[in-house]
Design a protein around this motif. Structure first.
Motif, PDB file in Angstrom:
ATOM      1  N   MET A  52      36.820 -10.622  -4.344  1.00  0.00           N
ATOM      2  CA  MET A  52      38.095 -10.302  -3.884  1.00  0.00           C
ATOM      3  C   MET A  52      38.223 -10.520  -2.201  1.00  0.00           C
ATOM      4  O   MET A  52      38.842 -10.441  -2.280  1.00  0.00           O
ATOM      5  CB  MET A  52      37.548  -8.757  -4.146  1.00  0.00           C
ATOM      6  CG  MET A  52      37.345  -8.181  -5.237  1.00  0.00           C
ATOM      7  SD  MET A  52      36.459  -6.210  -5.582  1.00  0.00           S
ATOM      8  CE  MET A  52      38.020  -5.919  -4.884  1.00  0.00           C
ATOM      9  N   LEU A  53      36.994 -11.403  -2.122  1.00  0.00           N
ATOM     10  CA  LEU A  53      37.435 -11.686  -0.096  1.00  0.00           C
ATOM     11  C   LEU A  53      37.800 -12.975  -0.367  1.00  0.00           C
ATOM     12  O   LEU A  53      38.927 -12.979   0.255  1.00  0.00           O
ATOM     13  CB  LEU A  53      35.723 -11.359   0.543  1.00  0.00           C
ATOM     14  CG  LEU A  53      35.716 -12.380   1.767  1.00  0.00           C
ATOM     15  CD1 LEU A  53      36.432 -11.349   2.243  1.00  0.00           C
ATOM     16  CD2 LEU A  53      34.254 -12.384   1.779  1.00  0.00           C
ATOM     17  N   ARG A  54      37.706 -13.530  -1.173  1.00  0.00           N
ATOM     18  CA  ARG A  54      37.848 -15.080  -0.909  1.00  0.00           C
ATOM     19  C   ARG A  54      40.206 -15.055  -1.414  1.00  0.00           C
ATOM     20  O   ARG A  54      40.180 -15.603  -0.982  1.00  0.00           O
ATOM     21  CB  ARG A  54      37.428 -15.707  -2.165  1.00  0.00           C
ATOM     22  CG  ARG A  54      38.037 -17.493  -2.542  1.00  0.00           C
ATOM     23  CD  ARG A  54      36.936 -18.274  -2.888  1.00  0.00           C
ATOM     24  NE  ARG A  54      35.921 -17.962  -2.668  1.00  0.00           N
ATOM     25  CZ  ARG A  54      34.576 -17.946  -3.632  1.00  0.00           C
ATOM     26  NH1 ARG A  54      34.422 -16.950  -4.441  1.00  0.00           N
ATOM     27  NH2 ARG A  54      33.280 -17.980  -2.906  1.00  0.00           N
ATOM     28  N   LYS A  55      40.105 -14.058  -1.893  1.00  0.00           N
ATOM     29  CA  LYS A  55      41.819 -13.533  -2.183  1.00  0.00           C
ATOM     30  C   LYS A  55      41.899 -12.949  -1.766  1.00  0.00           C
ATOM     31  O   LYS A  55      43.250 -12.173  -1.396  1.00  0.00           O
ATOM     32  CB  LYS A  55      41.674 -12.771  -3.753  1.00  0.00           C
ATOM     33  CG  LYS A  55      40.884 -13.941  -5.239  1.00  0.00           C
ATOM     34  CD  LYS A  55      42.564 -15.328  -5.378  1.00  0.00           C
ATOM     35  CE  LYS A  55      42.038 -15.843  -6.494  1.00  0.00           C
ATOM     36  NZ  LYS A  55      42.417 -16.964  -7.004  1.00  0.00           N
ATOM     37  N   ARG A  56      41.295 -12.339  -0.619  1.00  0.00           N
ATOM     38  CA  ARG A  56      41.322 -11.184   0.330  1.00  0.00           C
ATOM     39  C   ARG A  56      42.175 -10.168  -0.019  1.00  0.00           C
ATOM     40  O   ARG A  56      43.507  -9.774   0.145  1.00  0.00           O
ATOM     41  CB  ARG A  56      42.538 -11.909   1.197  1.00  0.00           C
ATOM     42  CG  ARG A  56      41.906 -13.624   2.169  1.00  0.00           C
ATOM     43  CD  ARG A  56      42.797 -13.878   2.705  1.00  0.00           C
ATOM     44  NE  ARG A  56      42.102 -14.841   3.835  1.00  0.00           N
ATOM     45  CZ  ARG A  56      41.657 -14.491   5.104  1.00  0.00           C
ATOM     46  NH1 ARG A  56      41.539 -13.701   5.438  1.00  0.00           N
ATOM     47  NH2 ARG A  56      41.119 -15.586   5.426  1.00  0.00           N
ATOM     48  N   ASP A  98      33.536  -5.369   6.553  1.00  0.00           N
ATOM     49  CA  ASP A  98      32.419  -4.881   5.902  1.00  0.00           C
ATOM     50  C   ASP A  98      32.100  -5.583   3.945  1.00  0.00           C
ATOM     51  O   ASP A  98      30.623  -5.436   4.538  1.00  0.00           O
ATOM     52  CB  ASP A  98      33.101  -3.875   4.757  1.00  0.00           C
ATOM     53  CG  ASP A  98      33.148  -2.460   6.093  1.00  0.00           C
ATOM     54  OD1 ASP A  98      32.870  -2.637   7.573  1.00  0.00           O
ATOM     55  OD2 ASP A  98      34.552  -1.975   6.265  1.00  0.00           O
ATOM     56  N   ALA A  99      33.267  -6.836   3.660  1.00  0.00           N
ATOM     57  CA  ALA A  99      32.394  -6.820   2.649  1.00  0.00           C
ATOM     58  C   ALA A  99      31.220  -8.847   3.122  1.00  0.00           C
ATOM     59  O   ALA A  99      30.688  -8.691   2.423  1.00  0.00           O
ATOM     60  CB  ALA A  99      34.048  -7.764   1.882  1.00  0.00           C
ATOM     61  N   VAL A 100      31.618  -9.265   4.266  1.00  0.00           N
ATOM     62  CA  VAL A 100      30.859 -10.209   4.817  1.00  0.00           C
ATOM     63  C   VAL A 100      29.486  -9.916   4.651  1.00  0.00           C
ATOM     64  O   VAL A 100      28.558 -10.119   4.699  1.00  0.00           O
ATOM     65  CB  VAL A 100      31.127 -10.637   5.682  1.00  0.00           C
ATOM     66  CG1 VAL A 100      30.579 -11.224   7.247  1.00  0.00           C
ATOM     67  CG2 VAL A 100      33.032 -11.627   5.310  1.00  0.00           C
ATOM     68  N   ASP A 101      29.379  -8.452   6.049  1.00  0.00           N
ATOM     69  CA  ASP A 101      28.150  -7.348   6.226  1.00  0.00           C
ATOM     70  C   ASP A 101      27.349  -7.420   4.877  1.00  0.00           C
ATOM     71  O   ASP A 101      26.038  -7.884   4.368  1.00  0.00           O
ATOM     72  CB  ASP A 101      28.323  -6.014   6.851  1.00  0.00           C
ATOM     73  CG  ASP A 101      29.171  -6.753   8.462  1.00  0.00           C
ATOM     74  OD1 ASP A 101      28.643  -8.044   8.898  1.00  0.00           O
ATOM     75  OD2 ASP A 101      29.714  -6.495   8.863  1.00  0.00           O
ATOM     76  N   TYR A 102      28.047  -6.909   3.953  1.00  0.00           N
ATOM     77  CA  TYR A 102      27.537  -6.372   2.391  1.00  0.00           C
ATOM     78  C   TYR A 102      26.703  -7.273   1.620  1.00  0.00           C
ATOM     79  O   TYR A 102      25.785  -7.432   1.220  1.00  0.00           O
ATOM     80  CB  TYR A 102      28.568  -5.546   1.225  1.00  0.00           C
ATOM     81  CG  TYR A 102      28.157  -4.703   0.207  1.00  0.00           C
ATOM     82  CD1 TYR A 102      27.397  -4.143   0.106  1.00  0.00           C
ATOM     83  CD2 TYR A 102      28.074  -5.845  -1.220  1.00  0.00           C
ATOM     84  CE1 TYR A 102      27.291  -3.498  -0.569  1.00  0.00           C
ATOM     85  CE2 TYR A 102      27.614  -5.317  -2.073  1.00  0.00           C
ATOM     86  CZ  TYR A 102      27.222  -4.286  -1.583  1.00  0.00           C
ATOM     87  OH  TYR A 102      26.614  -3.715  -3.401  1.00  0.00           O
ATOM     88  N   GLY A 112      34.607 -20.551   6.108  1.00  0.00           N
ATOM     89  CA  GLY A 112      35.939 -19.146   6.096  1.00  0.00           C
ATOM     90  C   GLY A 112      35.504 -17.809   6.937  1.00  0.00           C
ATOM     91  O   GLY A 112      36.467 -17.321   7.779  1.00  0.00           O
ATOM     92  N   PHE A 113      34.475 -16.922   6.344  1.00  0.00           N
ATOM     93  CA  PHE A 113      34.248 -15.902   6.483  1.00  0.00           C
ATOM     94  C   PHE A 113      32.822 -16.198   7.267  1.00  0.00           C
ATOM     95  O   PHE A 113      33.243 -14.195   7.740  1.00  0.00           O
ATOM     96  CB  PHE A 113      34.495 -15.399   5.380  1.00  0.00           C
ATOM     97  CG  PHE A 113      35.614 -14.778   4.399  1.00  0.00           C
ATOM     98  CD1 PHE A 113      36.576 -14.023   5.574  1.00  0.00           C
ATOM     99  CD2 PHE A 113      35.833 -16.304   3.076  1.00  0.00           C
ATOM    100  CE1 PHE A 113      37.762 -13.638   4.267  1.00  0.00           C
ATOM    101  CE2 PHE A 113      37.092 -15.760   2.870  1.00  0.00           C
ATOM    102  CZ  PHE A 113      38.327 -14.909   3.098  1.00  0.00           C
ATOM    103  N   ASP A 114      32.379 -16.459   7.716  1.00  0.00           N
ATOM    104  CA  ASP A 114      31.040 -16.173   8.271  1.00  0.00           C
ATOM    105  C   ASP A 114      31.142 -16.961   9.537  1.00  0.00           C
ATOM    106  O   ASP A 114      31.823 -18.018  10.046  1.00  0.00           O
ATOM    107  CB  ASP A 114      29.508 -16.978   7.243  1.00  0.00           C
ATOM    108  CG  ASP A 114      28.308 -16.752   8.141  1.00  0.00           C
ATOM    109  OD1 ASP A 114      28.988 -15.341   8.853  1.00  0.00           O
ATOM    110  OD2 ASP A 114      27.343 -16.960   8.408  1.00  0.00           O
TER     111      ASP A 114
END
Length: 79
Positions: free
Chosen positions: A1-5, A62-66, A77-79
Motif C-alpha cells: 500500500m505504501l509503494r502504491k501510495r 505512519d506506514a514507514v514507522d510501522y 525512496g520512503f526511508d
C-alpha cells in the motif's frame, strides 16, 4: 500500500489491493491480514467511507514507522 501510495483521498477496496500486489496463492492470507490490521489501533491502516472493504494508509510517515518497528522492509525512496 505504501509503494502504491494508497493514502489520503486514494483509497482502494481490499480485494483490489491484494489482486494488485500479491500472487494468487497468497491473496487469501493477504486479505485476512488487511482485515486484521484495519481493526488494530496501532496499525497505519484505516477503513474509509463507511465501507469496511475500502481502506487507506493513515499517512506515509505512519506506514514507514510501522514497518521499521515491526521489522518490515521500507520501499526505496520512503526511508
Amino acid at each position: 500500500m505504501l509503494r502504491k501510495r494508497i493514502v489520503g483521498g486514494h483509497n482502494k477496496q481490499i480485494d483490489t489491493i491484494v489482486n494488485m500486489v500479491l500472487p494468487s496463492h497468497e491473496q487469501g492470507r493477504g486479505r485476512q491480514l488487511l482485515e486484521e490490521l484495519v481493526t488494530d489501533p496501532d496499525a497505519p491502516i484505516e477503513a474509509y467511507g463507511g465501507q469496511r472493504n475500502a481502506v487507506r494508509l493513515t499517512s506515509i510517515s505512519d506506514a514507514v514507522d510501522y514497518l521499521k518497528e515491526n521489522g518490515g522492509d521500507v520501499p526505496f525512496g520512503f526511508d
